[in-house]
Scaffold this motif. Structure first.
Motif, PDB file in Angstrom:
ATOM      1  N   SER A   1      98.751 109.737  29.782  1.00 18.72           N
ATOM      2  CA  SER A   1      99.385 108.639  29.051  1.00 18.72           C
ATOM      3  C   SER A   1     100.605 109.116  28.290  1.00 18.72           C
ATOM      4  CB  SER A   1      98.394 108.029  28.053  1.00 18.72           C
ATOM      5  OG  SER A   1      97.284 107.465  28.712  1.00 18.72           O
TER       6      SER A   1
ATOM      7  N   GLN B   1     103.521 101.473  26.204  1.00 18.77           N
ATOM      8  CA  GLN B   1     102.380 102.345  26.406  1.00 18.77           C
ATOM      9  C   GLN B   1     102.137 102.500  27.897  1.00 18.77           C
ATOM     10  OE1 GLN B   1     100.428 104.000  24.072  1.00 18.77           O
ATOM     11  NE2 GLN B   1      99.479 104.984  25.855  1.00 18.77           N
TER      12      GLN B   1
ATOM     13  N   ASN C   1      99.816 104.149  30.657  1.00 18.58           N
ATOM     14  CA  ASN C   1      98.520 104.768  30.938  1.00 18.58           C
ATOM     15  C   ASN C   1      98.357 104.994  32.436  1.00 18.58           C
ATOM     16  OD1 ASN C   1      97.822 104.624  28.197  1.00 18.58           O
ATOM     17  ND2 ASN C   1      96.865 102.613  28.457  1.00 18.58           N
TER      18      ASN C   1
END
Length: 124
Positions: A17, A82, A84
């Motif tokens: 991540s 973000q 991931n």
């Protein structure tokens, strides 16, 4: 003068991540939709995701849907991406862009202002 400054790029292993940030100055931030684009070597700059001025409307490219999440903090003039479960094919320079309207856009030409980019490298 409008400035967009990205941060958070780096080297990450596949499956890992990373969180990118984009700080926007010089505009009333909540009036600006913000998008993320990326450009891999030898390829065109492509759309990744965008978020409206209010944050209520979000759109993702199919290639990142379910793995990337965009959010914004209007109190801090910041948009986060973000990332991931990153894949090798996510390797690229990531750019944030802003436009002088609350409605999000999904094309490069929809955006008025661009950051300098931050490199994301995914090792396989």
């Amino acid at each position: 003068q409008v400035q967009l400054v990205e941060s958070g790029g780096g080297l990450v292993q596949a499956g890992g991540s990373l969180r990118l940030s984009c700080v926007v100055s010089g505009r009333t931030f909540r009036s600006c939709a913000v998008g993320w684009f990326r450009q891999a070597p030898g390829k065109e700059r492509e759309f990744v995701t965008a978020i409206s001025g209010s944050g209520l409307h979000i759109y993702y490219a199919d290639s990142v849907k379910g793995r990337f999440t965009v959010s914004r903090d209007n109190a801090k003039n910041t948009v986060h991406l973000q990332m991931n479960n990153v894949k090798y094919e996510d390797t690229a320079v990531y750019y944030c862009a802003a436009r002088d309207t609350v409605a999000l856009g999904t094309t490069k030409t929809a955006y008025d202002y661009w950051g300098q980019g931050t490199q994301v490298t995914v090792s396989s």
